[in-house]
Each structure stands twice: as C-alpha cells, then as structure tokens.
Design a protein around this motif. Structure first.
Motif, mmCIF file in Angstrom:
data_model
loop_
_atom_site.group_PDB
_atom_site.id
_atom_site.type_symbol
_atom_site.label_atom_id
_atom_site.label_comp_id
_atom_site.label_asym_id
_atom_site.label_seq_id
_atom_site.Cartn_x
_atom_site.Cartn_y
_atom_site.Cartn_z
ATOM 1 N N TYR A 37 1.705 10.515 0.732
ATOM 2 C CA TYR A 37 2.143 9.728 -0.419
ATOM 3 C C TYR A 37 1.428 10.085 -1.727
ATOM 4 C CZ TYR A 37 4.545 7.091 3.197
ATOM 5 O OH TYR A 37 5.359 6.756 4.242
ATOM 6 N N ILE A 70 0.034 0.519 -3.541
ATOM 7 C CA ILE A 70 0.990 -0.299 -2.793
ATOM 8 C C ILE A 70 1.131 -1.642 -3.504
ATOM 9 C CG2 ILE A 70 1.407 -1.460 -0.576
ATOM 10 C CD1 ILE A 70 -0.491 0.884 0.539
ATOM 11 N N LEU A 101 2.428 -4.705 5.601
ATOM 12 C CA LEU A 101 2.228 -3.284 5.813
ATOM 13 C C LEU A 101 1.933 -2.890 7.253
ATOM 14 C CD1 LEU A 101 2.465 -1.438 3.455
ATOM 15 C CD2 LEU A 101 0.000 -1.299 3.342
ATOM 16 N N TYR A 153 7.721 -1.433 9.087
ATOM 17 C CA TYR A 153 7.708 -1.817 7.676
ATOM 18 C C TYR A 153 7.412 -0.609 6.793
ATOM 19 C CZ TYR A 153 7.314 -4.552 3.484
ATOM 20 O OH TYR A 153 7.540 -5.061 2.237
ATOM 21 N N VAL A 186 7.423 0.441 2.495
ATOM 22 C CA VAL A 186 7.615 -0.044 1.134
ATOM 23 C C VAL A 186 8.911 0.575 0.627
ATOM 24 C CG1 VAL A 186 6.653 -0.060 -1.191
ATOM 25 C CG2 VAL A 186 5.141 -0.172 0.796
ATOM 26 N N GLY A 233 3.289 4.027 11.919
ATOM 27 C CA GLY A 233 1.901 4.507 11.856
ATOM 28 C C GLY A 233 0.883 3.391 11.695
ATOM 29 N N LEU A 234 1.055 2.541 10.698
ATOM 30 C CA LEU A 234 0.049 1.509 10.428
ATOM 31 C C LEU A 234 0.068 0.416 11.494
ATOM 32 C CD1 LEU A 234 0.259 1.175 6.542
ATOM 33 C CD2 LEU A 234 -1.509 2.293 7.910
ATOM 34 N N PHE A 235 1.249 0.164 12.071
ATOM 35 C CA PHE A 235 1.335 -0.814 13.160
ATOM 36 C C PHE A 235 0.475 -0.345 14.335
ATOM 37 C CE2 PHE A 235 3.481 -1.914 17.188
ATOM 38 C CZ PHE A 235 3.354 -3.285 17.150
HETATM 39 N N1 ATP Z 1 -1.785 5.894 1.346
HETATM 40 C C1 ATP Z 1 -0.652 5.268 1.017
HETATM 41 N N2 ATP Z 1 -0.237 5.217 -0.286
HETATM 42 C C2 ATP Z 1 0.915 4.588 -0.612
HETATM 43 N N3 ATP Z 1 1.720 3.955 0.266
HETATM 44 C C3 ATP Z 1 1.364 3.961 1.563
HETATM 45 C C4 ATP Z 1 0.162 4.617 2.004
HETATM 46 N N4 ATP Z 1 0.060 4.453 3.330
HETATM 47 C C5 ATP Z 1 1.142 3.737 3.700
HETATM 48 N N5 ATP Z 1 1.933 3.449 2.656
HETATM 49 C C6 ATP Z 1 3.177 2.658 2.680
HETATM 50 O O1 ATP Z 1 3.174 1.906 3.869
HETATM 51 C C7 ATP Z 1 4.326 2.167 4.645
HETATM 52 C C8 ATP Z 1 3.998 2.080 6.121
HETATM 53 O O2 ATP Z 1 3.154 3.156 6.513
HETATM 54 P P1 ATP Z 1 3.259 3.701 8.003
HETATM 55 O O3 ATP Z 1 2.259 4.770 8.182
HETATM 56 O O4 ATP Z 1 3.222 2.540 8.917
HETATM 57 O O5 ATP Z 1 4.741 4.297 8.090
HETATM 58 P P2 ATP Z 1 5.334 5.653 7.535
HETATM 59 O O6 ATP Z 1 4.271 6.531 6.990
HETATM 60 O O7 ATP Z 1 6.443 5.281 6.610
HETATM 61 O O8 ATP Z 1 5.982 6.286 8.836
HETATM 62 P P3 ATP Z 1 5.206 6.888 10.122
HETATM 63 O O9 ATP Z 1 5.642 5.996 11.246
HETATM 64 O O10 ATP Z 1 5.718 8.261 10.239
HETATM 65 O O11 ATP Z 1 3.742 6.806 9.855
HETATM 66 C C9 ATP Z 1 4.797 3.532 4.200
HETATM 67 O O12 ATP Z 1 6.183 3.672 4.365
HETATM 68 C C10 ATP Z 1 4.415 3.540 2.720
HETATM 69 O O13 ATP Z 1 5.421 2.891 1.988
#
Ligand code: ATP
Ligand code: MG
Length: 418
Positions: A300, A328, A336, A341, A343, A357-359
């Motif tokens: 990002y 964010i 998040l 989820y 953004v 990923g974050l889950f």
């Molecule tokens: N470092 C960051 N800077 C800005 N937004 C972020 C950042 N990390 C996460 N996000 C936001 O949080 C959301 C959730 O992150 P997450 O890692 O759970 O999913 P993802 O990256 O969209 O998909 P993946 O399952 O491939 O990781 C992202 O879609 C993004 O909108």
C-alpha cells in the motif's frame, strides 16, 4: 403479524373498548406467550421462575407446571463450548440481576433435563421498577440449526481450499520447471507469459492457504508449537529476508531495535548491549504475522520507508511495522482485523487482496495472549503494533530447560509405546 397487533401498547393503554377488559387481555397475552417458539421466562428477585412458556419447556425438557416456582438454577444450566459450567460472572441471568443491564449471549449451550446439550442464544432483560431491578425476562432460542450451518460452511471452505492447494502446487512446480533454463528451452515471449502464469499461481496458492488458515483459526484448530523465541535475532533475520520486496519497489527498508544504549566498556571501545526480548510464541506463526504486515506495508506504500521495530519494557515485548503509505481512515480502523474487511478506496480497488491477512494476524497474536492494533494518520502512514508478554532471562531459561527435557523424554516415550 396478527399477534403483534393484538398486543400493541396502544390497545392496552389507550383504547376505551379494551379498558377494563382484563380477562380478555390476559387471554390474549397467554395465547401469544404460548405461541412464541422461543423459550420465554420471567424470574423474580428470589431467582424463582414465575412464568415459563411451552417454548421454554421444549428447549429445557421441563414441563411448564414442573418449572413454575422452581429456582432458575435448577432449570437453566448453561455451559460453554468446552462443556464447562458458567460461573455466576458468565451467567447472563446473574449478570442482569447484578448490573441491571440487558445481556445477550450467542455462544451458550444449555444442558436440558435429560442431559443433552443444546446450542442456545440467550437474551436477558431487566424489568426495572423505581430504578431497581424487580425481575428479569429471559428469552432462549435454540440455534442448533444455525450453528450446524455455520460449521458446514467452515468445513466446506477448509476442505475446498485444502483440496485445491495440491493441484495448484503441482502447476506452480511445472511452471517453475518450464522457466528453468537448465531444464527447458523457451523463447522470450513464452518466458514472459509463463512468468505471469507463475506469479498468478503463487498468488492463488497463497489465497487457498489464507482461506484454510482463517477457517482453522475460527474454530480453534490452528496448529501452534510455542517455544522461547528471542525476538531481536528473530526479527533481524526476518527483516533481512523481507527487505528485498521493499527495495524492489524502490522503498527504503530498515530494522530498528531497542531503546536502551548500555555501554559495555569491558569490551574495549563503545559497544551497544542489545537487550534480549524473549517471548513464548511459535516462530513459524510469527513469521506469518510479520510477513503479512510487511506485505501490506509494501503493497500500500507508494514511496518512502517501511520499518520493522522492536522495543519493550520489563513486562512486554512490542514490535511494530511502520510505513509512510496512505494511512487508514479512522472509521475503518475498528473493522480492520475482521475477516474479509478491506478499506474501500481507489487504491484497494486496484491493488488485489482478500482482506484475510489482518484477520489471520489477530487470530495468531491472540493465541499467545498478545494484542495487535494500528495507529494511523491519513496521508502520513500507518504503524501496526503487537504486544506480547515478555519473559525475563530466568523465565526463558527455565522454559528452555523444560523444552529440552520434553525433547529428551520423547524418544523414551515412543520406545515405550512401540
Ligand atoms: N499498511 C497499510 N496501509 C494502508 N492500508 C492498509 C495497510 N495495511 C492494511 N491496510 C488496509 O486494510 C485492509 C485489510 O488488510 P488485510 O491484510 O487484512 O487484507 P488485504 O491486504 O486487502 O488482502 P490479503 O488477504 O491478501 O492480505 C486492506 O485492504 C487495506 O485497505
Ligand atoms: Mg494483506
């Protein structure tokens, strides 16, 4: 619904035709209470059941006439998913008597009269008279079908993703072979296509892996083998492995450790003694967490810096992944770490991802009594923090000795059992 109209507040308080017709009102009340499929109970201050409808009878296995006048603890026996009886602090009925606030519990099980466990959702509300609780109304719903459905869905996701990983791994392997100049001869255009196919296949494999991990995390089947890990050395090594991904995108990557600057003069010259940050975690799972956070930071962030850092005090180890990316919005932060989820903005619409990923990070961190959260400012960047309980040197040594003991015991055990 007809029943609702019959028992509307207007009818009971204002309509002159209804006024005084108490017998009729009582009948309607009974018809409704008896028709409700959920278990409905009225419990007085002595914890005695004053009203018990046929729905409650169906769920608990107690006849209406048997339950009336009985102490509620004899009729309503709640346990958690591990079959442990609820303590008074967990019991929604007792909580309402104590706090005077409505309580809902969607994860309870009720042991019925014949000892069978029934998944229930419980909703308890106080009846308040002159600011004190005078009785409580409890509504129980049998949610066996819903929970079974949820379980089937989770099972499907984990079986499907597990089964699909195998062919994807095979495709990835063959593509890698085709791209290997020692094994196959291909022209430049074919190489270009195959490289794209290879990276998409890798992505697909990762997606199945994430689906599988999150399905496991949800029903508590995530495998984990915690050991004593010194996070300083661990993160330094990991940062070295990860930094290429950042540098490839033109970002500066760094690893920052500690805040203590002890000077060890005995070594001659100045030397910074680095504090040791021990925690009891699974190294492979930790790698998954840091990699996910770092991948996000790189994915990002358009320009600037991505840092991995480690600090702590005598109780906690804290590490963070910080970026100079888009940040964010505050309204997204509370969601998040939920499954799927993302953004919703132009960046996420063009940058691929599933929102798992974050889950997964949160589920793993919670396995080791840790906490994960984010601090972020739109336009400036984000910092994802993780705290774990810190082990001091003695605790770490004790646990390590224990681990070593277990490792030695194992062959003896397996000899004995074979
Ligand atoms: N470092 C960051 N800077 C800005 N937004 C972020 C950042 N990390 C996460 N996000 C936001 O949080 C959301 C959730 O992150 P997450 O890692 O759970 O999913 P993802 O990256 O969209 O998909 P993946 O399952 O491939 O990781 C992202 O879609 C993004 O909108
Ligand atoms: Mg991600």
């Amino acid at each position: 619904m007809g029943g609702f109209k019959l028992f509307s507040h207007k009818g009971t308080t204002k309509s002159p035709a209804m006024a005084g017709d108490l017998g009729n009102e009582k009948m309607k009340f009974e018809v409704i209470i008896n028709a409700i499929e959920d278990g409905v109970m009225l419990i007085d201050l002595e914890h005695t059941i004053q009203l018990f409808n046929p729905g409650a009878s169906r769920i608990t296995g107690w006849k209406v006439e048997d339950a009336a006048g009985v102490d509620v603890s004899a009729v309503i026996k709640l346990v958690d998913s591990k079959n442990q009886p609820y303590s008074d602090d967990q019991n929604p009925l007792m909580k309402v008597f104590k706090t005077g606030q409505s309580v809902r519990d969607n994860n309870a099980y009720l042991t019925n009269r014949s000892g069978k466990q029934i998944p229930v959702s419980v909703n308890v509300s106080p009846l308040v008279d002159n600011a004190t609780v005078s009785a409580v109304v409890a509504v129980f719903r049998d949610v066996g079908e819903e929970r079974a459905e949820e379980q089937r869905r989770a099972d499907f996701i984990s079986t499907a993703s597990h089964e699909m990983r195998t062919p994807v791994a095979a495709i990835e392997g063959y593509l890698a072979l085709a791209l290997n100049a020692k094994v196959a001869t291909i022209d430049n255009r074919a190489r270009d296509y195959l490289e794209k196919a290879h990276s998409s296949t890798q992505h697909l494999g990762q997606l199945f892996q994430d689906l599988l991990t999150s399905a496991k995390a949800e029903d508590g089947r995530l495998s984990s083998h915690p050991v004593v890990v010194e996070l300083g050395a661990f993160l330094e090594q990991l940062s070295n492995d990860l930094k290429f991904a950042a540098e490839k995108k033109g970002l500066f990557a760094e690893f920052v450790i500690g805040s203590s600057h002890n000077i060890d003069a005995s070594q001659g010259g100045e030397r910074v003694v680095r504090p040791l940050y021990y925690a009891f975690v699974d190294g492979d799972r930790m790698r998954e967490v840091v990699t996910n956070l770092f991948d996000n930071a790189v994915k990002y962030t358009e320009s600037g810096k991505v840092s991995i850092g480690l600090t702590g005090d005598d109780k906690v180890v804290q590490f963070y992944v910080r970026d100079t990316g888009p940040g964010i919005p505050a309204e997204d932060v509370p969601h998040l770490f939920q499954k799927f989820y993302r953004v919703d903005n132009s960046a996420t619409r063009t940058i691929g991802g599933t929102g798992l990923g974050l889950f997964i990070c949160r589920k793993i961190v919670e396995l080791y009594d840790g906490r994960i959260w984010v601090e972020s400012e739109v336009g400036k960047g984000s910092s994802f923090f993780i705290n774990f309980p810190r082990l001091n040197a003695k605790q770490a040594a004790d646990k390590q000795a224990q681990e070593a003991g277990n490792a030695e015991l194992q062959p003896i055990n397996s000899l004995a059992s074979s």
